[in-house]
Write an enzyme that holds these catalytic residues in place. Structure first.
Site, PDB file in Angstrom:
ATOM      1  N   LYS A  57       0.817  -1.208   0.000  1.00 55.90           N
ATOM      2  CA  LYS A  57       0.000   0.000   0.000  1.00 55.90           C
ATOM      3  C   LYS A  57       0.852   1.260   0.000  1.00 55.90           C
ATOM      4  O   LYS A  57       0.470   2.277  -0.571  1.00 55.90           O
ATOM      5  CB  LYS A  57      -0.942   0.000   1.200  1.00 55.90           C
ATOM      6  CG  LYS A  57      -2.107  -0.962   1.056  1.00 55.90           C
ATOM      7  CD  LYS A  57      -3.098  -0.803   2.195  1.00 55.90           C
ATOM      8  CE  LYS A  57      -4.288  -1.731   1.995  1.00 55.90           C
ATOM      9  NZ  LYS A  57      -5.270  -1.595   3.101  1.00 55.90           N
ATOM     10  N   ARG A  58       2.010   1.204   0.642  1.00 50.85           N
ATOM     11  CA  ARG A  58       2.849   2.410   0.670  1.00 50.85           C
ATOM     12  C   ARG A  58       3.417   2.744  -0.702  1.00 50.85           C
ATOM     13  O   ARG A  58       3.821   3.870  -0.951  1.00 50.85           O
ATOM     14  CB  ARG A  58       3.982   2.246   1.687  1.00 50.85           C
ATOM     15  CG  ARG A  58       5.024   1.197   1.324  1.00 50.85           C
ATOM     16  CD  ARG A  58       6.017   1.003   2.464  1.00 50.85           C
ATOM     17  NE  ARG A  58       6.945  -0.071   2.180  1.00 50.85           N
ATOM     18  CZ  ARG A  58       8.102   0.101   1.555  1.00 50.85           C
ATOM     19  NH1 ARG A  58       8.453   1.304   1.123  1.00 50.85           N
ATOM     20  NH2 ARG A  58       8.906  -0.924   1.331  1.00 50.85           N
TER      21      ARG A  58
END
Length: 477
Positions: free
Chosen positions: A258-259
């Site tokens: 997700k980052r």
């Protein structure tokens, strides 16, 4: 001696591809690219692209996830050539094939209990051996088990030799048959396993080319024994043509998370303000290339796409590149369409036609719909304007005096066009002995409440004479 490869007996007839997501979450960026590659390959070859929802995990599959997947695919413009196939509705067919394999001697009943299998695995761990089923019921007579004993059905995999798959992306890949154990195809409760369901569904849907992530490459070697056994039983089960695509990594080379931007497609649309054609183009270029081309239209992609252009190395997701590409598509997008999207972002706007007229001056600075919406807010602000801190700092006593002079000069302006307004303002700047920027800075603060905006004369025109003068007057007091 190696077994025949998948490439030596390709399916005949038109190309049929499939995208088969599991509805346990959103349509993530890797799945979207897999769907795109399948769709493009079918379109390029004049074939059919099909969709299968692999919803056999009843506990984790949700209608919301199914809806999100279908919505994301539609937003990207990926239309499929038939209604979605839901794997959960085909369990009876999967079990039927398992029984055919059993009856023909290509599968067998396994009465090993969970406790026995755990003891077997514990011994393998202790001896540092691969964790594989040891075939203990492969050649035993089922009568050796109690009459009512539960059993699974396992496929009989070849014990010797090897299999080579001529993968369209990875090249020739060989696995020794001894590395593939006799895995379960039908559970004790009569439900099919993933391996069986996928093979049966691909066959029944007429899939000729399986294009998927390379994390499924090992599955191909496990699925081929079912395919070849069924071909021996009834014919008409050719090996599919495989193309296993490298996964997407983050910009730092690590597994995508997700980052890095591993979000659902809806997040790119709703939260990040990305246009579908930009994401389509960006996903196309993640692992596939055509020379140095970066910007490729949908029609060009269909014309150019083929598996030969897919690289073997993982591609890196770069959010900045996506935003830059999105900026290109914004600048070329229809103004009325953008105005409608900005209206949604703003939660409704008083005058969508004004937004459309503003787009030519808003678009050059924007990288996403959110940028457009933020830069358009000044058009619908009400007096007194809320001032950003930096804008408020510009409104000193000296600059307010300058605004009074600007108000007087513009009040007598009858030709309210950017060219005429610029000429009037330049004349005033010369009279005051100031650079044009010394006038434009307080004007921008007074007109927009910010320190950034489109060209100041475009702002004056978009606001209109009465509103522009009223805003200047409010800050000149």
């Amino acid at each position: 001696m190696a077994s025949k490869s998948a490439a030596t007996s390709p399916a005949t007839g038109p190309v049929v591809t499939r995208f088969a997501p599991s509805p346990t979450g959103f349509l993530h960026i890797g799945g979207a690219r897999t769907a795109l590659f399948n769709w493009l390959y079918a379109r390029h070859h004049g074939g059919r692209a099909l969709l299968r929802i692999e919803d056999t995990d009843a506990k984790r599959s949700t209608q919301a996830a199914i809806d999100a997947i279908l919505d994301g695919l539609a937003w990207l413009g990926l239309d499929f050539d038939d209604a979605p196939v839901f794997q959960s509705q085909r369990a009876a067919r999967h079990a039927e094939v398992a029984q055919q394999l059993l009856a023909a001697g290509h599968a067998y009943k396994c009465f090993a209990t969970p406790e026995e299998l755990e003891t077997m695995r514990a011994e393998q761990r202790e001896q540092k051996k691969p964790l594989r089923y040891d075939g203990r019921w492969r050649d035993r007579d089922p009568s050796e088990a109690a009459a009512d004993a539960p059993f699974t059905i396992r496929i009989k995999t070849p014990l010797e030799g090897s299999v080579t798959i001529e993968d369209q992306v990875q090249g020739a890949v060989t696995v020794r048959n001894e590395e593939i154990d006799d895995y379960i195809i039908l559970r004790a409760d009569g439900t099919p396993t993933y391996m069986l369901a996928v093979v049966v569904d691909d066959h029944d849907m007429g899939v000729t080319h399986i294009i998927r992530g390379d994390d499924h490459l090992n599955n191909a070697f496990r699925q081929l024994p079912i395919i070849r056994a069924m071909d021996a039983i009834e014919g008409g089960w050719p090996d599919p043509i495989y193309a296993h695509i490298p996964l997407i990594h983050g910009s730092d080379g690590a597994k995508l998370s997700k980052r890095h931007g591993a979000l659902g497609v809806e997040a790119y649309r709703d939260e990040m303000g990305i246009l579908p054609e930009a994401l389509f183009n960006y996903l196309l270029r993640l692992g596939w290339g055509h020379g140095d081309r970066e910007e490729i239209t949908r029609a060009e992609a269909i014309e150019l796409f083929d598996l030969a252009g897919v690289g073997k190395s993982p591609s890196r997701f770069d959010l900045k590149k996506l935003e830059n590409l999105n900026g290109h598509y914004l600048r070329n997008a229809d103004d009325a369409r953008l105005a409608a999207l900005v209206t949604q972002t703003l939660g409704g706007a008083p005058d969508q036609s004004l937004l459309a007229r503003a787009m030519p001056v808003l678009k050059p600075r924007a990288k996403n719909i959110n940028d457009l919406a933020e830069s358009a807010r000044f058009l619908f602000s009400t007096r007194p304007l809320e001032m950003a801190p930096k804008a408020a700092d510009l409104l000193t006593d000296e600059s307010r005096a300058t605004l009074r002079a600007i108000y007087t000069a513009l009040e007598g302006q009858n030709d309210w066009t950017s060219e005429a307004l610029e000429a009037t303002t330049k004349t005033l700047a010369e009279e005051l002995g100031l650079g044009l920027g010394k006038l434009a800075q307080p004007m921008r603060a007074a007109l927009t409440g910010t320190t950034t905006s489109p060209g100041i004369f475009d702002v004056l025109v978009l606001l209109g004479r009465d509103e522009a003068l009223a805003r200047i007057d409010a800050q000149a007091a």
